[in-house]
Design a protein around this motif. Structure first.
Motif, PDB file in Angstrom:
ATOM      1  N   SER B   3       0.856  -1.178   0.000  1.00 47.62           N
ATOM      2  CA  SER B   3       0.000   0.000   0.000  1.00 47.62           C
ATOM      3  C   SER B   3       0.901   1.240   0.000  1.00 47.62           C
ATOM      4  CB  SER B   3      -0.893   0.007   1.227  1.00 47.62           C
ATOM      5  OG  SER B   3      -0.120   0.297   2.368  1.00 47.62           O
ATOM      6  N   ARG B   4       0.276   2.398  -0.220  1.00 49.36           N
ATOM      7  CA  ARG B   4       1.072   3.630  -0.258  1.00 49.36           C
ATOM      8  C   ARG B   4       1.727   3.897   1.087  1.00 49.36           C
ATOM      9  NH1 ARG B   4      -2.341   7.848  -2.504  1.00 49.36           N
ATOM     10  NH2 ARG B   4      -1.553   9.146  -0.849  1.00 49.36           N
ATOM     11  N   SER B   5       0.953   3.632   2.157  1.00 48.10           N
ATOM     12  CA  SER B   5       1.516   3.900   3.477  1.00 48.10           C
ATOM     13  C   SER B   5       2.694   2.966   3.757  1.00 48.10           C
ATOM     14  CB  SER B   5       0.440   3.753   4.552  1.00 48.10           C
ATOM     15  OG  SER B   5      -0.211   2.513   4.444  1.00 48.10           O
ATOM     16  N   GLN B   6       2.587   1.728   3.272  1.00 41.68           N
ATOM     17  CA  GLN B   6       3.703   0.789   3.462  1.00 41.68           C
ATOM     18  C   GLN B   6       4.930   1.260   2.707  1.00 41.68           C
ATOM     19  OE1 GLN B   6       1.630  -2.872   2.294  1.00 41.68           O
ATOM     20  NE2 GLN B   6       2.631  -3.873   4.012  1.00 41.68           N
ATOM     21  N   THR B   7       4.684   1.707   1.460  1.00 44.78           N
ATOM     22  CA  THR B   7       5.814   2.136   0.638  1.00 44.78           C
ATOM     23  C   THR B   7       6.550   3.293   1.290  1.00 44.78           C
ATOM     24  OG1 THR B   7       4.415   1.559  -1.211  1.00 44.78           O
ATOM     25  CG2 THR B   7       6.453   2.697  -1.721  1.00 44.78           C
ATOM     26  N   ARG B  12      11.201   5.481   4.320  1.00 50.92           N
ATOM     27  CA  ARG B  12      11.764   6.163   5.490  1.00 50.92           C
ATOM     28  C   ARG B  12      12.704   5.236   6.251  1.00 50.92           C
ATOM     29  NH1 ARG B  12       7.923   6.706   8.959  1.00 50.92           N
ATOM     30  NH2 ARG B  12       6.187   6.524   7.521  1.00 50.92           N
ATOM     31  N   GLU B  13      12.266   4.003   6.426  1.00 48.02           N
ATOM     32  CA  GLU B  13      13.054   3.064   7.219  1.00 48.02           C
ATOM     33  C   GLU B  13      14.394   2.743   6.563  1.00 48.02           C
ATOM     34  OE1 GLU B  13      12.776   1.676  10.386  1.00 48.02           O
ATOM     35  OE2 GLU B  13      11.429   3.404  10.391  1.00 48.02           O
ATOM     36  N   PHE B  15      16.385   4.665   5.213  1.00 51.82           N
ATOM     37  CA  PHE B  15      17.382   5.672   5.547  1.00 51.82           C
ATOM     38  C   PHE B  15      17.532   5.864   7.050  1.00 51.82           C
ATOM     39  CE2 PHE B  15      16.208   6.623   1.217  1.00 51.82           C
ATOM     40  CZ  PHE B  15      17.443   6.851   0.637  1.00 51.82           C
ATOM     41  N   ALA B  16      16.734   5.112   7.814  1.00 55.77           N
ATOM     42  CA  ALA B  16      16.735   5.317   9.267  1.00 55.77           C
ATOM     43  C   ALA B  16      18.089   4.999   9.881  1.00 55.77           C
ATOM     44  CB  ALA B  16      15.646   4.468   9.916  1.00 55.77           C
ATOM     45  N   GLY B  17      18.750   3.947   9.343  1.00 60.87           N
ATOM     46  CA  GLY B  17      20.060   3.558   9.868  1.00 60.87           C
ATOM     47  C   GLY B  17      21.081   4.686   9.710  1.00 60.87           C
ATOM     48  N   PHE B  18      21.085   5.315   8.540  1.00 61.67           N
ATOM     49  CA  PHE B  18      22.002   6.431   8.280  1.00 61.67           C
ATOM     50  C   PHE B  18      21.721   7.564   9.245  1.00 61.67           C
ATOM     51  CE2 PHE B  18      21.490   4.200   4.415  1.00 61.67           C
ATOM     52  CZ  PHE B  18      22.724   4.236   3.803  1.00 61.67           C
ATOM     53  N   HIS B  19      20.430   7.791   9.405  1.00 63.84           N
ATOM     54  CA  HIS B  19      19.967   8.901  10.197  1.00 63.84           C
ATOM     55  C   HIS B  19      20.449   8.771  11.627  1.00 63.84           C
ATOM     56  CE1 HIS B  19      17.443  12.194   9.181  1.00 63.84           C
ATOM     57  NE2 HIS B  19      16.918  12.177  10.399  1.00 63.84           N
ATOM     58  N   ARG B  20      20.349   7.528  12.127  1.00 60.74           N
ATOM     59  CA  ARG B  20      20.655   7.297  13.525  1.00 60.74           C
ATOM     60  C   ARG B  20      22.164   7.358  13.767  1.00 60.74           C
ATOM     61  NH1 ARG B  20      17.429   2.530  13.994  1.00 60.74           N
ATOM     62  NH2 ARG B  20      15.507   3.630  13.529  1.00 60.74           N
ATOM     63  N   ARG B  21      22.953   6.927  12.773  1.00 61.13           N
ATOM     64  CA  ARG B  21      24.395   6.883  12.992  1.00 61.13           C
ATOM     65  C   ARG B  21      25.103   7.557  11.829  1.00 61.13           C
ATOM     66  NH1 ARG B  21      22.658   1.978  13.521  1.00 61.13           N
ATOM     67  NH2 ARG B  21      23.689   1.437  11.587  1.00 61.13           N
ATOM     68  N   PRO B 223      13.658  -2.781   4.160  1.00 64.18           N
ATOM     69  CA  PRO B 223      14.469  -1.593   4.453  1.00 64.18           C
ATOM     70  C   PRO B 223      15.934  -1.914   4.741  1.00 64.18           C
ATOM     71  CG  PRO B 223      12.821  -1.934   6.164  1.00 64.18           C
ATOM     72  CD  PRO B 223      12.535  -2.927   5.094  1.00 64.18           C
ATOM     73  N   TYR B 224      16.194  -3.112   5.279  1.00 64.56           N
ATOM     74  CA  TYR B 224      17.584  -3.453   5.600  1.00 64.56           C
ATOM     75  C   TYR B 224      18.347  -3.816   4.335  1.00 64.56           C
ATOM     76  CZ  TYR B 224      15.283  -3.386  10.007  1.00 64.56           C
ATOM     77  OH  TYR B 224      14.533  -2.969  11.051  1.00 64.56           O
ATOM     78  N   LEU B 225      17.675  -4.502   3.432  1.00 64.68           N
ATOM     79  CA  LEU B 225      18.302  -4.772   2.137  1.00 64.68           C
ATOM     80  C   LEU B 225      18.591  -3.448   1.440  1.00 64.68           C
ATOM     81  CD1 LEU B 225      16.242  -7.791   0.760  1.00 64.68           C
ATOM     82  CD2 LEU B 225      18.500  -7.796   1.802  1.00 64.68           C
ATOM     83  N   ALA B 226      17.619  -2.555   1.517  1.00 63.38           N
ATOM     84  CA  ALA B 226      17.779  -1.253   0.865  1.00 63.38           C
ATOM     85  C   ALA B 226      18.941  -0.503   1.498  1.00 63.38           C
ATOM     86  CB  ALA B 226      16.489  -0.446   0.976  1.00 63.38           C
ATOM     87  N   GLU B 227      19.053  -0.569   2.814  1.00 62.06           N
ATOM     88  CA  GLU B 227      20.144   0.142   3.479  1.00 62.06           C
ATOM     89  C   GLU B 227      21.491  -0.352   2.954  1.00 62.06           C
ATOM     90  OE1 GLU B 227      20.003   0.502   7.779  1.00 62.06           O
ATOM     91  OE2 GLU B 227      22.184   0.454   7.859  1.00 62.06           O
ATOM     92  N   GLY B 228      21.642  -1.664   2.851  1.00 67.94           N
ATOM     93  CA  GLY B 228      22.897  -2.225   2.343  1.00 67.94           C
ATOM     94  C   GLY B 228      23.165  -1.779   0.915  1.00 67.94           C
TER      95      GLY B 228
END
Ligand SMILES: Nc1ncnc2c1ncn2[C@@H]1O[C@H](COP(=O)(O)OP(=O)(O)OP(=O)(O)O)[C@@H](O)[C@H]1O
Ligand SMILES: [Mg+2]
Lengths: 274, 294
Positions: B3-7, B12-13, B15-21, B223-228
């Motif tokens: 869904s759009r909200s999931q996407t 957001r998620e 990039f969350a790892g970058f954001h946090r560290r 999101p974790y695959l995307a982060e990598g």
């Protein structure tokens, strides 16, 4: 749902939402359950009790299919543990709500975000999420505190938020593992009352507790687990009038509980289903 | 489907790892970028040696020198015999006079000493141009061996040694790049795997709740695959950026070095993204197989 396997020997009731069929559960080095056999009807309200380490959590784990029986069969809403495809577990989880002793809320999100999260990750559209969050927050009486962070709430309030989160996907079954374990007696009773209201709405509720007071006043079905076995399974006959006052309920419940406690375990089994 | 909200959640998620560290991730990307830069440089050298080799091969030609006592007719008869040899594209006759002029041109100012000769000592020769397919060392040697047996021929020359050496060096560099590539690959996968593990550890509670409420594994891991992959992409971009800066600073001193083509840059970055994907994939195995801890 019946299967051929079951039809020979103690069939699981068709109306059951949960069925345990002579279940053994063995962890790596520890036998947790032996020959556990019972079923839960649609809309039933069940209390699991027994000493620490008896296997209460293990039963809830099996219902959630976070563990699988080493022997026997577990059926949940027509799905059999032995035939469960791992990929379908998320689907099952959406039909089951969970509540824990330690609330398990996300500390960095507001109350409403915590609840919305449960919907977001299963793909509910945003407009529906807002509506549902409002509905469950109202149901647990905390709509006014929706923007607080979990740590800005009392334990009882946090548990109500956890219940709201468990209910937001409109599950058919609510599982609560010692939901009152961290709460004082009055707050604990409020949580049990909330569970009653949820059960009134048609949701099947299974909760575990080793709080004697709660067991005594609980006017519904109680299964006592001891050493991984069902020691007794009693459906209390005393209807609990939920419009009556808390004190009134406690008083009437006590009678029933005392009565049950005085029957030897073997005799008790007769009053029981299963 | 999502869904759009999931996407938007997944976006957001990711990039969350970058954001946090920010700092850790930034440093990690720089270090990986430098390692990848080494790899890129080696690859670039290998590519350029490949170009040089190809060019040198184009320049491979053969000079078939003839015995001095041949008559013009004998020489003329040789030409058709040379042309039909497989791999020979063109045959040019070079008379002793032409050879002498060529020699004089090569000597430049010193050409005067040749005037002391009363006789042209240079033999006549045929210049063979080879077809592209026949420019490998093996086929060049095969042609030489065939022609060398002819009694009219005195000597055959071609720029074999130089090409031999170049070929060997190209091979060595290719091996070195491959080994360096392997090391960088393993190291980068390890580093990315670790940062993604950190993110997942920080999110253990969130993952647990996602499983609890029935999010699919596919959704949880995205999101974790995307982060990598994003990390791989950024590290690859850093490497390419550094290489471009180096090229801009030292380019004129490096002469005719050929930079990567846009397609090659794309390929390199794709390689880095894949590397990130493998890193994050290996990071999450543990988390996705773990129980929901109900
Ligand atoms: N993951 C596990 N691995 C191994 N043994 C376990 C695991 N979980 C529970 N057990 C064991 O299985 C038995 C039953 O545990 P369970 O958690 O079901 O008990 P419980 O009735 O919920 O206890 P409590 O009231 O303390 O929560 C215990 O002896 C426990 O040590
Ligand atoms: Mg327990």
């Amino acid at each position: 749902m019946k299967t051929d396997k079951h039809s020979n020997d103690g069939p699981l009731e068709a109306r059951s939402v949960i069925g345990f069929y002579h279940v053994d559960l063995q962890y790596k080095d520890q036998k947790a359950l032996s020959n556990v056999h019972f079923s839960v009807d649609n809309g039933e309200f069940l209390c699991l009790t027994g000493p620490s380490g008896a296997g209460k959590s293990s039963i809830l784990r099996l219902i959630a299919m976070d563990a699988f029986p080493t022997k026997g069969e577990v059926m949940v809403r027509g799905m059999l543990a032995s035939k469960m495809n791992r990929r379908r577990i998320p689907q099952l989880r959406r039909e089951i709500g969970f509540v824990f002793q330690d609330f398990r809320l996300l500390a960095d999100r507001s109350v409403e975000d915590n609840i919305a999260f449960a919907q977001l990750v299963v793909g509910v559209p945003r407009a529906a999420i807002m509506k549902n969050v409002m509905r469950v927050l109202t149901q647990v009486g905390l709509y006014g505190k929706r923007q607080r962070k979990p740590h800005e709430l009392s334990g009882g309030e946090q548990q109500r938020i956890a219940i709201a989160r468990a209910m937001v996907n409109s599950p058919k079954i609510l599982l609560a593992d010692e939901p009152t374990g961290n709460l004082d007696p009055v707050t604990a009773q409020e949580i049990i009352d909330l569970l009653f209201r949820i059960n009134d709405g048609g949701t099947c509720v299974v909760f575990s507790t080793h709080d004697h007071q709660i067991v005594k006043t609980f006017g519904q079905r109680v299964i006592v687990i001891q050493d991984g076995r069902i020691a007794s399974d009693v459906k209390r006959r005393v209807p609990v009038d939920r419009t009556a006052s808390l004190a009134d309920q406690m008083y009437r419940g006590t009678d029933a509980a005392t009565a049950v406690d005085n029957i030897p375990a073997t005799a008790r089994q007769e009053t029981v289903h299963a | 489907m999502l869904s759009r909200s999931q996407t938007s959640y997944l976006f957001r998620e990711s990039f969350a790892g970058f954001h946090r560290r920010k700092l850790t991730t930034g440093v990690t990307i720089l270090i990986m970028g430098s390692a990848l830069l080494v790899l890129a440089i080696l690859t670039l050298i290998t590519f350029n040696m490949g170009h040089m080799l190809a060019k040198a091969r184009q320049g491979i030609d053969m000079r078939v020198f003839l015995r001095a006592d041949l008559t013009d007719t004998q020489m003329a008869e040789l030409q058709p015999r040379l042309v039909v040899i497989p791999g020979v594209k063109d045959v040019t006759w070079i008379s002793p006079e032409m050879a002498l002029n060529e020699f004089k041109a090569n000597l430049g100012e010193d050409a005067g000493i040749l005037d002391m000769l009363d006789e042209n000592p240079l033999p006549a020769s045929f210049h063979l141009t080879l077809t592209p397919g026949a420019r490998g060392l093996d086929s060049v040697r095969a042609i030489r061996d065939e022609v060398a047996d002819w009694e009219e021929v005195s000597e055959i020359l071609f720029n074999q040694q130089w090409i031999d050496a170049l070929e060997q060096w190209t091979f060595r560099f290719r091996m070195a790049s491959l080994i360096a590539g392997l090391i960088v690959f393993v190291a980068a996968v390890f580093v990315i795997s670790n940062t993604v593990k950190l993110t997942m550890a920080a999110n253990a509670r969130v993952i647990q709740i996602q499983k609890l409420v029935g999010a699919t594994n596919g959704f949880i891991r995205t999101p974790y695959l995307a982060e990598g992959m994003i990390q791989g992409f950024l590290a690859g971009a850093v490497a390419m950026g550094l290489l471009a800066v180096a090229g801009w600073l030292f380019g004129d001193r490096l002469g005719g070095i050929e930079f990567f083509s846009p397609a090659q840059i794309g390929g390199f970055i794709l390689f880095c993204v894949t590397l990130g994907l493998i890193g994050s994939w290996s990071a999450m195995r543990k988390y996705l197989t773990m129980r929901s801890e109900i």
